[in-house]
Each structure stands twice: as structure tokens, then as C-alpha cells.
Design a protein around this motif. Structure first.
Motif, mmCIF file in Angstrom:
data_model
loop_
_atom_site.group_PDB
_atom_site.id
_atom_site.type_symbol
_atom_site.label_atom_id
_atom_site.label_comp_id
_atom_site.label_asym_id
_atom_site.label_seq_id
_atom_site.Cartn_x
_atom_site.Cartn_y
_atom_site.Cartn_z
ATOM 1 N N ILE A 111 1.034 -1.254 -0.215
ATOM 2 C CA ILE A 111 -0.108 -0.039 -0.120
ATOM 3 C C ILE A 111 0.925 1.221 -0.083
ATOM 4 N N TYR A 125 -5.359 0.934 -4.252
ATOM 5 C CA TYR A 125 -5.589 0.919 -2.767
ATOM 6 C C TYR A 125 -6.871 0.140 -2.066
ATOM 7 N N ASN A 129 -6.135 -2.498 0.422
ATOM 8 C CA ASN A 129 -6.913 -2.591 1.674
ATOM 9 C C ASN A 129 -7.952 -3.447 2.387
ATOM 10 N N LEU A 170 -5.263 7.947 0.911
ATOM 11 C CA LEU A 170 -3.871 7.236 0.604
ATOM 12 C C LEU A 170 -2.786 7.597 1.300
#
Length: 214
Positions: A111, A125, A129, A170
Motif C-alpha cells: 500500500i 488502494y 486495503n 491514501l
């Protein structure tokens, strides 16, 4: 292999996540049928399931549209969501293994390597995630709690996608995840729970601020 109703459910969900259908906009059943080759009945079955999960609203004799939640409704949702994630963090600190922790660290490293300027940053992302939190949930060894929290994650991802929140969050997510990992490594259940809850609350602030500006 997924059934037709499951396939069309995932297809409509992907369109909601991509922003093809926005808050308050109609869901074109005829268009979906023509584009997917699926008949109306499986599409309506998928839409009723999406309604049950909080994504759309079906009105008899009128049609189906994407929900348009109020800021208060979204705020209430995230309060509940954050509290459950805090519980999962506490359980994971007690029940997770060292191998689980290494897996979490690896995902978080991926990430952190995403450039916010990249065209597919939000998509990358979101995928990683989901992996991170599924791993955290697996560490808690509480399948009933986590099955319900997974549905909450889908709704949160929907709110993030609709408000542009993935890209906004982010720059913060790597450090927030690392705080959770550090607490888990120390086997500090209270700290892990607090960090997991605060991480969701941080996401909520971005979403709510974006919704207030719509």
C-alpha cells in the motif's frame, strides 16, 4: 462458479464502486440486461440484495436508484463500523500469530508503494486495503463478527468511491495501518483496538467532509 444473480450483483457493485452510478441516480435495468445478457429477474434479485445491503433504493412502479444518504446517516454508520473494527483489533492482538503479523506488514508495504498520482491509485488502494483488513479479521478468529463487518466494509468502500475518498486517504493509510501493526506486535489489545477504531474514524472524516461539500 457464480450464479447469474451473483454475477450481476458483482457487476452492479463494481459499477457503484467505479462511480458509473452516482448517489441518487437511477439504475438502468434495461441497459444492464442488454450489456450483460442477463434477464430482468436475476437483475432484480441482485438489486433487492443491494437494497438490503444499503446501496440502492427500489420504489414500486417507479424504479431503482442509488441511495443518497444524509451526512448524519453516514456519520452514524461509521460510528458503528469503527467500534466493531476496534473489537476486531483487540481480538487480533490476543489471537493472531507472528506469521499473520508478517502478512499484514507485507500488505501494508505494498500500500505504501502506491503513488497517489497514479491513474489506478484508488483501485489499487481499495484492493490492498481489503486484503489488509481481511487479514486483520482472520487474526481475530471471530467469524460471526467478521462476516458482518465485511458487509460494512463494502458499504464503506461504496461511500469512499462515491466521494473520492480513496485517493484522499491514501497518504494517511500506511501510517495508520502501521500503528495497528505495532500494537498487535506488542500484543497490546487495548492499543490495537484503539488504533483500529481510530483508523476507521479517520476514513470517516474524509468521507463526511466530502459529502458535506457535495
Amino acid at each position: 462458479m457464480l450464479s447469474k444473480k451473483d454475477q450481476v450483483y458483482q457487476e452492479i457493485l463494481s459499477r457503484l464502486f467505479s462511480g458509473r452510478y452516482r448517489f441518487g441516480e437511477p439504475i438502468p435495468v434495461k441497459e444492464i440486461s442488454e450489456e450483460t445478457g442477463v434477464s430482468r429477474q436475476p437483475i432484480m434479485t441482485a438489486l433487492y440484495r443491494l437494497q438490503d445491503n444499503g446501496f440502492v433504493r427500489i420504489t414500486a412502479q417507479v424504479g431503482c436508484e442509488v441511495v443518497r444518504p444524509t451526512v448524519e446517516e453516514v456519520s452514524d454508520f461509521y460510528r458503528m463500523f469503527a467500534l466493531v473494527e476496534g473489537l476486531i483489533g483487540e481480538l487480533a492482538a490476543v489471537r493472531g500469530s507472528n506469521a499473520d503479523l508478517r502478512r499484514l506488514q507485507m500488505i501494508n508495504g505494498e500500500i505504501a508503494s502506491i503513488s497517489p498520482a497514479a491513474a489506478q491509485a484508488a483501485t489499487a488502494y481499495r484492493g490492498l486495503n481489503v486484503e489488509f483488513h481481511k487479514q486483520l479479521h482472520a487474526m481475530s478468529h471471530s467469524p460471526i463478527v467478521c462476516a458482518r463487518q465485511l458487509a460494512n466494509f463494502e458499504l464503506s468502500d461504496f461511500y469512499l468511491a462515491q466521494t473520492g475518498g480513496f485517493r484522499m486517504h491514501l497518504p494517511l493509510v500506511g501510517d495508520e495501518h502501521q500503528e495497528i501493526i505495532d500494537a498487535l506486535t506488542r500484543r497490546d489489545a487495548a492499543a490495537a483496538g484503539r488504533c483500529a477504531q481510530e483508523h476507521i474514524e479517520s476514513v470517516a472524516r474524509n468521507v463526511i467532509a466530502a459529502m458535506a461539500a457535495l
